[in-house]
Every structure is written in C-alpha cells, then in structure tokens.
Design a protein around this motif. Sequence first.
Motif, PDB file in Angstrom:
ATOM      1  N   VAL A 104       0.724  -1.275   0.159  1.00  0.00           N
ATOM      2  CA  VAL A 104      -0.168   0.090  -0.090  1.00  0.00           C
ATOM      3  C   VAL A 104       0.804   1.411  -0.084  1.00  0.00           C
ATOM      4  N   PHE A 105       1.792   1.337   0.888  1.00  0.00           N
ATOM      5  CA  PHE A 105       2.708   2.586   0.979  1.00  0.00           C
ATOM      6  C   PHE A 105       3.440   2.527  -0.324  1.00  0.00           C
ATOM      7  N   SER A 106       4.030   1.443  -0.964  1.00  0.00           N
ATOM      8  CA  SER A 106       4.595   1.447  -1.997  1.00  0.00           C
ATOM      9  C   SER A 106       3.804   2.164  -3.267  1.00  0.00           C
ATOM     10  N   SER A 107       2.558   1.700  -3.327  1.00  0.00           N
ATOM     11  CA  SER A 107       1.473   1.886  -4.471  1.00  0.00           C
ATOM     12  C   SER A 107       1.329   3.685  -4.351  1.00  0.00           C
ATOM     13  N   LEU A 108       1.203   4.187  -3.208  1.00  0.00           N
ATOM     14  CA  LEU A 108       0.937   5.497  -2.821  1.00  0.00           C
ATOM     15  C   LEU A 108       2.453   6.348  -3.284  1.00  0.00           C
ATOM     16  N   ALA A 109       3.319   5.743  -2.720  1.00  0.00           N
ATOM     17  CA  ALA A 109       4.604   6.421  -3.160  1.00  0.00           C
ATOM     18  C   ALA A 109       5.007   6.497  -4.607  1.00  0.00           C
ATOM     19  N   VAL A 110       4.551   5.480  -5.353  1.00  0.00           N
ATOM     20  CA  VAL A 110       4.913   5.505  -6.870  1.00  0.00           C
ATOM     21  C   VAL A 110       3.810   6.375  -7.468  1.00  0.00           C
TER      22      VAL A 110
END
Length: 123
Positions: A104-110
């Motif tokens: 989830v964090f990676s998705s939002l960061a990307v």
Amino acid sequence: MLALAYALKPSSSGHGTHTQLGLPPCGVLVVTGIPCPGCGLTTSFAHMVRGQLLGAVRANPFGLMLFLTMIAGMGVSVLALVRRSSVIETLDRLRFDRIAFMLVFSSLAVWGSRVLALVLSSR
C-alpha cells in the motif's frame, strides 16, 4: 490472470490496456488529467507476461511489484497445499500483513512520484 494479461496487447500510451476488456477509460484520468494509482497496471502486467521489464516499469512501476507479489502468492498457495493448511494460515505465518502494508505504501509512493513528475513536466 497471467493468461488474460498475455491475451491483451500492451497500450503504447502506457495505460488504457484494460479498455480491451470492454471497461471504460479511467474516470480520474479523464476528469482531472492526472492518472490514478491504478493507471497503467493492466499495461504493466501485459508487459511483464511478455518479459518486457522496461515497458512494465514505464507503464506503472508498482505493477512490477504487484506482479511479483502475485507470482509469490502462487508459491504461497502451493506451500499451503503441500502443508495441508489454509492460504490464510500460511500468509499469517509469513507475516503478510507487513508485506501488504508495504505494498500500500509503495503504491501511494509510486503514484505520488508520478503525479509530481507530471506536475513538474507541465511547468
């Protein structure tokens, strides 16, 4: 899912491959001109099943992570089958809750970096 991704031709625009399934274009992109976090994921998967890593990352870098997670999930399913336990129990043993949080964090960061790049390039 892999067979479906292979049946689709990756869109040259980097997003919109899902429209080959009869789905509408991304509403967020149409209304705002800004891609949603999921824009390019289907295109990324269509590239990944063809071994086109660069195309997949260009479409949506998170797609690569999601694709690899799906492949790992297939392994988890086999492991659960061999151990004669449920997939949920196996995921609990592997502490998948932490992995899910990181996804989830990676998705939002990307997504944030893609939006920022878009804003900066329009100046």
